[in-house]
Motif scaffolding. Structure first.
Motif, mmCIF file in Angstrom:
data_model
loop_
_atom_site.group_PDB
_atom_site.id
_atom_site.type_symbol
_atom_site.label_atom_id
_atom_site.label_comp_id
_atom_site.label_asym_id
_atom_site.label_seq_id
_atom_site.Cartn_x
_atom_site.Cartn_y
_atom_site.Cartn_z
ATOM 1 N N VAL A 55 19.119 -5.276 3.070
ATOM 2 C CA VAL A 55 17.850 -5.910 3.564
ATOM 3 C C VAL A 55 16.718 -4.885 3.265
ATOM 4 N N TRP A 56 15.576 -5.460 2.833
ATOM 5 C CA TRP A 56 14.362 -4.781 2.514
ATOM 6 C C TRP A 56 13.122 -5.505 3.576
ATOM 7 N N VAL A 57 12.518 -4.633 4.370
ATOM 8 C CA VAL A 57 11.362 -4.920 4.931
ATOM 9 C C VAL A 57 10.247 -4.416 4.612
ATOM 10 N N ALA A 58 9.179 -5.312 4.171
ATOM 11 C CA ALA A 58 7.816 -5.040 3.757
ATOM 12 C C ALA A 58 6.832 -5.311 4.634
ATOM 13 N N ASP A 59 6.110 -4.137 5.175
ATOM 14 C CA ASP A 59 5.086 -4.202 6.225
ATOM 15 C C ASP A 59 3.655 -4.731 5.437
ATOM 16 N N ALA A 60 3.356 -5.893 5.686
ATOM 17 C CA ALA A 60 2.290 -6.864 4.953
ATOM 18 C C ALA A 60 1.217 -6.841 5.558
ATOM 19 N N HIS A 61 0.536 -6.152 6.625
ATOM 20 C CA HIS A 61 -0.354 -6.207 7.290
ATOM 21 C C HIS A 61 -1.369 -4.827 6.700
ATOM 22 N N GLY A 62 -2.744 -5.530 6.612
ATOM 23 C CA GLY A 62 -3.673 -4.255 6.434
ATOM 24 C C GLY A 62 -3.378 -3.220 5.363
ATOM 25 N N PRO A 63 -3.249 -2.040 6.102
ATOM 26 C CA PRO A 63 -3.089 -0.775 5.465
ATOM 27 C C PRO A 63 -1.613 -0.749 5.135
ATOM 28 N N PHE A 64 -0.835 -1.444 5.384
ATOM 29 C CA PHE A 64 0.725 -1.525 5.421
ATOM 30 C C PHE A 64 1.403 -0.426 6.088
ATOM 31 N N ARG A 65 0.774 0.177 7.224
ATOM 32 C CA ARG A 65 1.403 1.041 8.112
ATOM 33 C C ARG A 65 1.655 0.682 9.417
ATOM 34 N N ASN A 66 2.104 -0.311 9.823
ATOM 35 C CA ASN A 66 2.043 -0.873 10.985
ATOM 36 C C ASN A 66 3.309 -0.865 11.840
ATOM 37 N N LEU A 67 4.637 -1.138 10.854
ATOM 38 C CA LEU A 67 5.805 -1.023 11.677
ATOM 39 C C LEU A 67 6.057 0.574 12.055
ATOM 40 N N LEU A 68 6.768 0.514 13.250
ATOM 41 C CA LEU A 68 7.077 1.761 13.642
ATOM 42 C C LEU A 68 8.343 2.259 13.100
ATOM 43 N N PRO A 69 8.539 3.144 11.918
ATOM 44 C CA PRO A 69 9.807 3.381 11.329
ATOM 45 C C PRO A 69 10.644 3.962 12.181
ATOM 46 N N GLU A 70 10.413 4.860 13.070
ATOM 47 C CA GLU A 70 11.255 5.531 13.956
ATOM 48 C C GLU A 70 12.136 4.315 15.033
ATOM 49 N N ASP A 71 11.364 3.056 14.879
ATOM 50 C CA ASP A 71 12.449 2.232 15.723
ATOM 51 C C ASP A 71 12.860 1.120 14.950
ATOM 52 N N LEU A 72 12.463 1.310 13.844
ATOM 53 C CA LEU A 72 13.178 0.013 12.878
ATOM 54 C C LEU A 72 14.613 0.394 12.755
ATOM 55 N N ASP A 73 15.453 -0.784 12.487
ATOM 56 C CA ASP A 73 16.902 -1.031 12.310
ATOM 57 C C ASP A 73 17.225 0.022 11.294
ATOM 58 N N ARG A 74 17.883 0.998 11.153
ATOM 59 C CA ARG A 74 18.122 1.876 10.396
ATOM 60 C C ARG A 74 19.125 1.035 9.172
ATOM 61 N N ARG A 75 19.589 -0.077 9.329
ATOM 62 C CA ARG A 75 20.088 -0.729 8.340
ATOM 63 C C ARG A 75 19.354 -1.329 7.289
ATOM 64 N N ALA A 76 18.247 -1.423 7.423
ATOM 65 C CA ALA A 76 17.148 -2.029 6.548
ATOM 66 C C ALA A 76 16.507 -0.769 5.807
ATOM 67 N N HIS A 77 15.824 -1.172 4.686
ATOM 68 C CA HIS A 77 15.065 -0.234 3.660
ATOM 69 C C HIS A 77 13.538 -0.667 4.198
ATOM 70 N N LEU A 78 12.623 0.250 4.531
ATOM 71 C CA LEU A 78 11.246 -0.004 4.797
ATOM 72 C C LEU A 78 10.514 0.319 3.643
ATOM 73 N N VAL A 79 9.390 -0.679 3.362
ATOM 74 C CA VAL A 79 8.676 -0.277 2.308
ATOM 75 C C VAL A 79 7.273 -0.553 2.970
ATOM 76 N N ARG A 80 6.242 0.624 3.160
ATOM 77 C CA ARG A 80 5.357 0.740 3.643
ATOM 78 C C ARG A 80 3.983 1.436 3.141
ATOM 79 N N GLY A 81 2.695 1.563 3.432
ATOM 80 C CA GLY A 81 1.775 2.347 2.721
ATOM 81 C C GLY A 81 1.151 1.774 1.566
#
Length: 124
Positions: A55-81
């Motif tokens: 699972v990949w999660v892409a932050d797609a709002h504004g500057p792409f730095r909105n999701l809270l990485p420390e609170d995101l399910d660790r089983r997913a890959h996060l793309v932000r910024g």
């Protein structure tokens, strides 16, 4: 199976006012928490249905730095910024992945966009 979850603040349950989507406004942190919680719910649903999914999660709002990485399910890959180079977007290459997108724009939407402000709309 590989799954992309693209998350935008305007498509999140509970976001009802622009102050919740703007980093300069007082409700923004609440909006970020709601966005992260909803992404986690989708991640959990995908992995409950398909435990071996990547699972990949892409932050797609504004500057792409909105999701809270420390609170995101660790089983997913996060793309932000920014910037987002092609090498940071593995979902743009074949094969096409199932895509779950809840946002105000168009694209690979498999879920209808939710109204972000004002009165609820009826389903199309």
């Amino acid at each position: 199976m590989k799954v992309l979850i693209s998350v935008d603040l305007e498509g999140i349950s509970g976001i009802v006012h622009p102050t919740e989507t703007n980093p300069d406004r007082y409700d923004y942190e609440r909006g970020r928490a709601l966005m992260t919680a909803e992404a986690n719910a989708v991640i959990a649903g995908v992995l409950d249905a398909e435990p071996a999914a990547v699972v990949w999660v892409a932050d797609a709002h504004g500057p792409f730095r909105n999701l809270l990485p420390e609170d995101l399910d660790r089983r997913a890959h996060l793309v932000r910024g920014k910037p987002r180079s092609p090498s940071s977007r593995p979902w743009v290459r074949p094969p096409r992945w199932p895509c779950i997108r809840r946002r105000h724009g168009s694209g690979c939407a498999t879920l209808p966009p939710r109204p972000s402000h004002g009165a609820p709309r009826s389903p199309r």
